[in-house]
Design a protein around this motif. Structure first.
Motif, PDB file in Angstrom:
ATOM      1  N   ALA A 120     -74.543  77.898  27.401  1.00 23.08           N
ATOM      2  CA  ALA A 120     -72.800  78.914  27.136  1.00 23.08           C
ATOM      3  C   ALA A 120     -73.759  79.435  25.981  1.00 23.08           C
ATOM      4  CB  ALA A 120     -72.354  77.913  27.415  1.00 23.08           C
ATOM      5  N   THR A 121     -72.369  79.759  25.063  1.00 21.81           N
ATOM      6  CA  THR A 121     -72.551  79.798  23.377  1.00 21.81           C
ATOM      7  C   THR A 121     -71.625  78.447  22.637  1.00 21.81           C
ATOM      8  OG1 THR A 121     -70.268  81.786  23.491  1.00 21.81           O
ATOM      9  CG2 THR A 121     -72.784  82.564  24.401  1.00 21.81           C
ATOM     10  N   GLN A 122     -72.079  79.337  21.215  1.00 23.99           N
ATOM     11  CA  GLN A 122     -70.734  78.584  20.553  1.00 23.99           C
ATOM     12  C   GLN A 122     -69.500  79.210  20.289  1.00 23.99           C
ATOM     13  OE1 GLN A 122     -72.573  79.947  16.660  1.00 23.99           O
ATOM     14  NE2 GLN A 122     -71.545  78.194  15.205  1.00 23.99           N
ATOM     15  N   GLY A 123     -69.534  80.571  20.279  1.00 24.39           N
ATOM     16  CA  GLY A 123     -67.987  81.012  20.217  1.00 24.39           C
ATOM     17  C   GLY A 123     -67.137  80.574  21.877  1.00 24.39           C
ATOM     18  N   ALA A 124     -67.960  80.586  23.325  1.00 21.44           N
ATOM     19  CA  ALA A 124     -67.646  79.963  24.050  1.00 21.44           C
ATOM     20  C   ALA A 124     -66.820  78.596  23.467  1.00 21.44           C
ATOM     21  CB  ALA A 124     -67.919  79.644  24.942  1.00 21.44           C
ATOM     22  N   PHE A 137     -57.600  75.024  14.056  1.00 23.48           N
ATOM     23  CA  PHE A 137     -58.698  76.159  13.402  1.00 23.48           C
ATOM     24  C   PHE A 137     -59.656  76.165  13.652  1.00 23.48           C
ATOM     25  CE2 PHE A 137     -60.512  77.145   9.065  1.00 23.48           C
ATOM     26  CZ  PHE A 137     -59.215  78.604   9.631  1.00 23.48           C
ATOM     27  N   ALA A 138     -60.674  76.990  14.158  1.00 25.26           N
ATOM     28  CA  ALA A 138     -61.575  77.275  14.402  1.00 25.26           C
ATOM     29  C   ALA A 138     -62.522  77.640  13.205  1.00 25.26           C
ATOM     30  CB  ALA A 138     -62.303  77.927  15.421  1.00 25.26           C
ATOM     31  N   GLY A 139     -62.738  77.283  12.599  1.00 28.50           N
ATOM     32  CA  GLY A 139     -63.252  77.448  10.846  1.00 28.50           C
ATOM     33  C   GLY A 139     -64.492  77.658  10.640  1.00 28.50           C
ATOM     34  N   PRO A 140     -65.297  77.282   9.840  1.00 26.89           N
ATOM     35  CA  PRO A 140     -66.480  77.021   9.438  1.00 26.89           C
ATOM     36  C   PRO A 140     -66.956  75.367  10.005  1.00 26.89           C
ATOM     37  CG  PRO A 140     -65.578  77.204   7.639  1.00 26.89           C
ATOM     38  CD  PRO A 140     -64.843  77.322   8.545  1.00 26.89           C
ATOM     39  N   LYS A 141     -66.379  74.228  10.244  1.00 25.88           N
ATOM     40  CA  LYS A 141     -66.446  73.205  10.481  1.00 25.88           C
ATOM     41  C   LYS A 141     -66.567  72.828  11.901  1.00 25.88           C
ATOM     42  CE  LYS A 141     -65.315  70.688   6.230  1.00 25.88           C
ATOM     43  NZ  LYS A 141     -64.601  70.348   5.444  1.00 25.88           N
ATOM     44  N   VAL A 142     -65.715  73.744  12.641  1.00 26.47           N
ATOM     45  CA  VAL A 142     -65.697  73.485  14.298  1.00 26.47           C
ATOM     46  C   VAL A 142     -66.806  74.664  14.237  1.00 26.47           C
ATOM     47  CG1 VAL A 142     -64.560  74.348  16.352  1.00 26.47           C
ATOM     48  CG2 VAL A 142     -63.680  73.863  14.612  1.00 26.47           C
ATOM     49  N   LYS A 143     -67.318  75.869  14.261  1.00 30.12           N
ATOM     50  CA  LYS A 143     -68.266  76.528  14.206  1.00 30.12           C
ATOM     51  C   LYS A 143     -69.474  75.432  13.957  1.00 30.12           C
ATOM     52  CE  LYS A 143     -66.353  80.658  13.343  1.00 30.12           C
ATOM     53  NZ  LYS A 143     -65.587  82.095  12.822  1.00 30.12           N
ATOM     54  N   GLU A 144     -69.940  75.151  13.151  1.00 25.03           N
ATOM     55  CA  GLU A 144     -71.528  73.938  13.115  1.00 25.03           C
ATOM     56  C   GLU A 144     -71.347  73.166  13.739  1.00 25.03           C
ATOM     57  OE1 GLU A 144     -74.117  72.460  11.875  1.00 25.03           O
ATOM     58  OE2 GLU A 144     -73.758  73.931  11.024  1.00 25.03           O
ATOM     59  N   ALA A 145     -70.022  72.637  13.908  1.00 21.91           N
ATOM     60  CA  ALA A 145     -70.507  71.514  15.546  1.00 21.91           C
ATOM     61  C   ALA A 145     -70.165  71.729  16.644  1.00 21.91           C
ATOM     62  CB  ALA A 145     -68.852  70.688  15.661  1.00 21.91           C
ATOM     63  N   CYS A 146     -69.402  73.012  16.886  1.00 21.12           N
ATOM     64  CA  CYS A 146     -70.427  74.235  18.250  1.00 21.12           C
ATOM     65  C   CYS A 146     -71.825  75.302  18.529  1.00 21.12           C
ATOM     66  CB  CYS A 146     -69.269  75.108  18.427  1.00 21.12           C
ATOM     67  SG  CYS A 146     -67.347  74.496  18.872  1.00 21.12           S
ATOM     68  N   SER A 147     -72.409  74.627  17.034  1.00 20.87           N
ATOM     69  CA  SER A 147     -73.823  74.854  17.339  1.00 20.87           C
ATOM     70  C   SER A 147     -74.885  74.274  17.567  1.00 20.87           C
ATOM     71  CB  SER A 147     -73.884  75.499  15.476  1.00 20.87           C
ATOM     72  OG  SER A 147     -74.001  74.546  14.879  1.00 20.87           O
ATOM     73  N   SER A 174     -60.212  64.214  22.130  1.00 20.54           N
ATOM     74  CA  SER A 174     -61.407  64.246  23.057  1.00 20.54           C
ATOM     75  C   SER A 174     -61.566  65.405  24.645  1.00 20.54           C
ATOM     76  CB  SER A 174     -62.117  62.712  23.396  1.00 20.54           C
ATOM     77  OG  SER A 174     -61.321  62.191  24.227  1.00 20.54           O
ATOM     78  N   SER A 175     -60.061  65.239  24.838  1.00 22.45           N
ATOM     79  CA  SER A 175     -59.808  65.847  25.678  1.00 22.45           C
ATOM     80  C   SER A 175     -59.892  67.258  25.350  1.00 22.45           C
ATOM     81  CB  SER A 175     -58.355  65.600  26.489  1.00 22.45           C
ATOM     82  OG  SER A 175     -57.798  65.762  25.116  1.00 22.45           O
ATOM     83  N   VAL A 176     -59.827  68.232  24.804  1.00 23.39           N
ATOM     84  CA  VAL A 176     -60.523  69.370  24.015  1.00 23.39           C
ATOM     85  C   VAL A 176     -61.452  69.460  24.000  1.00 23.39           C
ATOM     86  CG1 VAL A 176     -59.939  70.964  22.422  1.00 23.39           C
ATOM     87  CG2 VAL A 176     -57.759  70.113  23.134  1.00 23.39           C
ATOM     88  N   SER A 177     -62.605  68.254  23.106  1.00 21.16           N
ATOM     89  CA  SER A 177     -63.552  68.185  22.176  1.00 21.16           C
ATOM     90  C   SER A 177     -64.652  68.191  23.579  1.00 21.16           C
ATOM     91  CB  SER A 177     -64.015  67.187  21.211  1.00 21.16           C
ATOM     92  OG  SER A 177     -64.046  66.235  21.759  1.00 21.16           O
ATOM     93  N   ASP A 178     -64.494  67.678  24.902  1.00 19.32           N
ATOM     94  CA  ASP A 178     -65.225  67.630  25.392  1.00 19.32           C
ATOM     95  C   ASP A 178     -65.596  68.576  26.458  1.00 19.32           C
ATOM     96  OD1 ASP A 178     -66.130  64.378  25.089  1.00 19.32           O
ATOM     97  OD2 ASP A 178     -64.505  64.077  26.710  1.00 19.32           O
ATOM     98  N   PRO A 179     -64.442  69.460  26.727  1.00 23.43           N
ATOM     99  CA  PRO A 179     -64.939  70.916  27.261  1.00 23.43           C
ATOM    100  C   PRO A 179     -65.579  71.528  26.764  1.00 23.43           C
ATOM    101  CG  PRO A 179     -62.945  70.181  27.613  1.00 23.43           C
ATOM    102  CD  PRO A 179     -63.301  68.443  26.779  1.00 23.43           C
ATOM    103  N   ALA A 180     -64.937  71.675  25.511  1.00 24.95           N
ATOM    104  CA  ALA A 180     -65.615  72.875  24.484  1.00 24.95           C
ATOM    105  C   ALA A 180     -66.955  73.155  23.938  1.00 24.95           C
ATOM    106  CB  ALA A 180     -64.781  72.419  22.899  1.00 24.95           C
ATOM    107  N   CYS A 181     -67.334  71.441  23.698  1.00 27.35           N
ATOM    108  CA  CYS A 181     -69.255  71.007  23.922  1.00 27.35           C
ATOM    109  C   CYS A 181     -69.518  71.206  25.378  1.00 27.35           C
ATOM    110  CB  CYS A 181     -68.991  69.226  23.287  1.00 27.35           C
ATOM    111  SG  CYS A 181     -68.394  69.159  21.289  1.00 27.35           S
ATOM    112  N   LEU A 182     -69.211  71.326  25.995  1.00 24.21           N
ATOM    113  CA  LEU A 182     -69.960  71.641  27.275  1.00 24.21           C
ATOM    114  C   LEU A 182     -69.910  73.080  27.330  1.00 24.21           C
ATOM    115  CD1 LEU A 182     -68.359  69.301  29.983  1.00 24.21           C
ATOM    116  CD2 LEU A 182     -70.727  69.565  28.949  1.00 24.21           C
ATOM    117  N   ARG A 183     -69.008  74.004  26.848  1.00 30.93           N
ATOM    118  CA  ARG A 183     -68.993  75.770  26.353  1.00 30.93           C
ATOM    119  C   ARG A 183     -70.715  75.971  25.676  1.00 30.93           C
ATOM    120  NH1 ARG A 183     -64.311  73.934  28.701  1.00 30.93           N
ATOM    121  NH2 ARG A 183     -63.665  75.342  30.250  1.00 30.93           N
ATOM    122  N   ALA A 184     -70.408  75.480  24.909  1.00 34.51           N
ATOM    123  CA  ALA A 184     -71.582  75.636  23.490  1.00 34.51           C
ATOM    124  C   ALA A 184     -72.987  76.070  23.858  1.00 34.51           C
ATOM    125  CB  ALA A 184     -71.622  74.437  22.694  1.00 34.51           C
TER     126      ALA A 184
END
Length: 95
Positions: free
Chosen positions: A32-36, A47-57, A85-95
């Protein structure tokens, strides 16, 4: 050897194995992608700023059996930003 001592030994061995395996797992490619990941976080009111983008990288970890694992570096990065975690778990699976 007492039961308590055996539990401590097993726990210590588990930590050593996990620490040795983490760099190998973290280096695995993701499909998947960082953008997803960042889009998923943003769609849930954060807010999906630079720190969220870094984590999603840190991309999801592919396993040989076909199921993905959320990258611990991604999960930790989002947890530091107080993302549930209910948001971060699925988000990180999309990274």
């Amino acid at each position: 050897m007492t039961f308590q001592r055996l539990k401590c030994t097993v726990a210590a061995a588990g930590v050593v194995v996990a620490a040795g395996a983490l760099p190998v797992l973290a280096a695995s490619p993701a499909s998947a992608t960082q953008g997803a990941c960042t889009d998923y976080v943003a769609k849930h009111g954060y807010f999906a700023g630079p720190k969220v983008k870094e984590a999603c990288s840190h991309g999801a970890i592919k396993t040989p059996v076909g199921s993905d694992w959320a990258n611990p570096a991604c999960l930790l990065g989002l947890a530091k930003l107080n993302i549930k975690s209910s948001v971060s778990d699925p988000a990180c699976l999309r990274a």
